[in-house]
Design a protein around this motif. Structure first.
Motif, PDB file in Angstrom:
ATOM      1  N   UNK A  73      48.156  94.996 115.094  1.00 50.54           N
ATOM      2  CA  UNK A  73      46.959  94.843 114.115  1.00 50.54           C
ATOM      3  C   UNK A  73      46.853  96.207 113.410  1.00 50.54           C
ATOM      4  N   UNK A  74      47.146  97.381 114.061  1.00 48.69           N
ATOM      5  CA  UNK A  74      47.025  98.695 113.583  1.00 48.69           C
ATOM      6  C   UNK A  74      48.053  99.008 112.468  1.00 48.69           C
ATOM      7  N   UNK A  75      49.260  98.560 112.551  1.00 54.85           N
ATOM      8  CA  UNK A  75      50.139  98.880 111.551  1.00 54.85           C
ATOM      9  C   UNK A  75      50.904 100.044 111.522  1.00 54.85           C
ATOM     10  N   UNK A  76      51.086 100.603 110.435  1.00 54.13           N
ATOM     11  CA  UNK A  76      51.704 101.958 110.390  1.00 54.13           C
ATOM     12  C   UNK A  76      50.570 102.913 109.581  1.00 54.13           C
TER      13      UNK A  76
ATOM     14  N   UNK B  68      52.594 103.880 101.913  1.00 56.09           N
ATOM     15  CA  UNK B  68      52.629 102.791 103.037  1.00 56.09           C
ATOM     16  C   UNK B  68      51.068 102.267 103.638  1.00 56.09           C
ATOM     17  N   UNK B  69      49.843 102.693 102.744  1.00 55.81           N
ATOM     18  CA  UNK B  69      48.901 102.323 103.154  1.00 55.81           C
ATOM     19  C   UNK B  69      48.110 101.551 101.667  1.00 55.81           C
TER      20      UNK B  69
ATOM     21  N   UNK C 168      55.472  97.009 110.819  1.00 53.34           N
ATOM     22  CA  UNK C 168      55.352  97.725 111.863  1.00 53.34           C
ATOM     23  C   UNK C 168      56.472  98.711 112.153  1.00 53.34           C
ATOM     24  N   UNK C 169      56.342  99.777 112.955  1.00 55.09           N
ATOM     25  CA  UNK C 169      57.625 100.820 113.047  1.00 55.09           C
ATOM     26  C   UNK C 169      58.610  99.882 113.930  1.00 55.09           C
ATOM     27  N   UNK C 170      59.953 100.467 113.387  1.00 57.86           N
ATOM     28  CA  UNK C 170      61.115 100.273 114.323  1.00 57.86           C
ATOM     29  C   UNK C 170      61.827 101.539 114.741  1.00 57.86           C
TER      30      UNK C 170
ATOM     31  N   UNK D 113      40.634 100.856 111.140  1.00 54.59           N
ATOM     32  CA  UNK D 113      41.884 101.364 111.006  1.00 54.59           C
ATOM     33  C   UNK D 113      43.047 100.219 111.050  1.00 54.59           C
ATOM     34  N   UNK D 114      42.541  99.222 111.415  1.00 54.83           N
ATOM     35  CA  UNK D 114      43.655  97.887 111.391  1.00 54.83           C
ATOM     36  C   UNK D 114      44.163  97.742 109.925  1.00 54.83           C
ATOM     37  N   UNK D 115      45.426  97.724 110.008  1.00 58.28           N
ATOM     38  CA  UNK D 115      46.120  97.541 108.646  1.00 58.28           C
ATOM     39  C   UNK D 115      46.675  96.142 108.261  1.00 58.28           C
TER      40      UNK D 115
END
Length: 322
Positions: free
Chosen positions: A315-318, A75-76, A298-300, A23-25
């Motif tokens: 590491x997971x990202x969005x 976004x993926x 990453x999210x803001x 799942x890490x993006x």
């Protein structure tokens, strides 16, 4: 318990752990080294313009020969559109392809780049900003001016020759365009409607801890200045807010800590499909580092008063969006 049962148990345990790893993006681009993210949303697609690190593992300096473009609608999954512009596309330019940004206006896309100027009758060299233009976010881009928009001799507040880098451009609601840039100090100038000529004199600012890499945008009547700052041995991201695109800028604090395994960090901020995203780079890919960087996201999140919560680098990202 015999050895076969023990091995099956270990395999099963490993499979339980595997989905978490998969799942890490971040980093989002892994097949090439990228830096200095500049996101742009157009017709439902998010385009990401990047620098391109090509330095060897043993190199002690940057090697950046062109600018790349990527895109996504979820976004993926990211599409690599390859190099779309190079310093070689500007007759006056030489050297590497540093941070850049693209701004859309009246159906055209203006690609503002930082590189170095040739030693000629106009300039003795040093950092310079150029602009290319295209009818599509994917180009083809061509030099829109035939000469540098900004060259080193136009600014004299810093003695070093690389202070005219890292352009950030946006068009305000009233149609006025602004460009911000700088290393060591922040510069700003208005642009004419054609986006390739200066409209007035250059102004100078000294935001707290400012180093380079400004990113300027507007949200709900507030203007945000986000930039790379002094963070000890490595840069970090800090920001300021103003009621005017010309300042004064009120310092707000640290937005993001230093990036892992990279001396530099560079912000790129965008709202896409209802979510706010913070793009930056680090050096965490295998064989990566300060001259072999990788873009992450990453999210803001904003507070009710318009201030920004500190970004958590993950590491997971969005998550994917529709």
């Amino acid at each position: 318990m015999n050895l076969r049962i023990i091995m099956l148990a270990l395999v099963g345990f490993g499979l339980l752990l595997a989905p978490q790893h998969l799942k890490a993006q971040n980093p989002i681009i892994t097949d090439v080294f990228t830096a200095d993210p500049a996101p742009l949303v157009h017709n439902g697609t998010l385009y990401l313009y990047t620098s391109h690190d090509t330095a060897s593992v043993t190199s002690t300096n940057y090697e950046m020969k062109d600018w790349l473009v990527f895109s996504t609608t979820d976004m993926k999954n990211w599409t690599n559109h390859g190099p779309k512009l190079s310093p070689k596309d500007f007759s006056w330019a030489t050297g590497d392809a540093y941070a850049a940004e693209v701004e859309e206006r009246d159906g055209k896309f203006y690609f503002y780049v930082s590189t170095f100027h040739k030693n000629d009758d106009r300039s003795d060299g040093g950092g310079a900003i150029g602009v290319a233009v295209a009818d599509s976010p994917l180009g083809p881009f061509t030099d829109a001016k035939g000469e540098a928009l900004i060259y080193n001799e136009m600014t004299t507040d810093n003695p070093h020759g690389w202070d005219d880098i890292d352009p950030s451009v946006f068009v305000d609601d009233d149609g006025q365009a602004y460009m911000y840039w700088g290393n060591g100090s922040l510069k700003m100038v208005k642009l004419k409607d054609n986006m390739v000529e200066l409209d007035g004199s250059i102004k100078y600012y000294n935001p707290k801890n400012f180093v380079e890499g400004p990113w300027v945008y507007k949200r709900k009547g507030l203007y945000y200045l986000v930039y790379a700052s002094h963070g000890g041995e490595r840069e970090r991201i800090e920001y300021a807010i103003s009621d005017s695109p010309e300042g004064p800028w009120e310092y707000q604090g640290i937005l993001a800590d230093s990036a892992p395994n990279s001396f530099t960090i560079h912000p790129g901020i965008v709202n896409y499909k209802g979510k706010d995203y913070f793009f930056y780079h680090n050096g965490v890919l295998p064989t990566g580092g300060s001259y072999r960087r990788s873009i992450t996201v990453d999210y803001m999140h904003y507070n009710k008063d318009g201030t920004i919560q500190k970004v958590e680098q993950t590491e997971k990202g969005v998550k994917a969006v529709e």
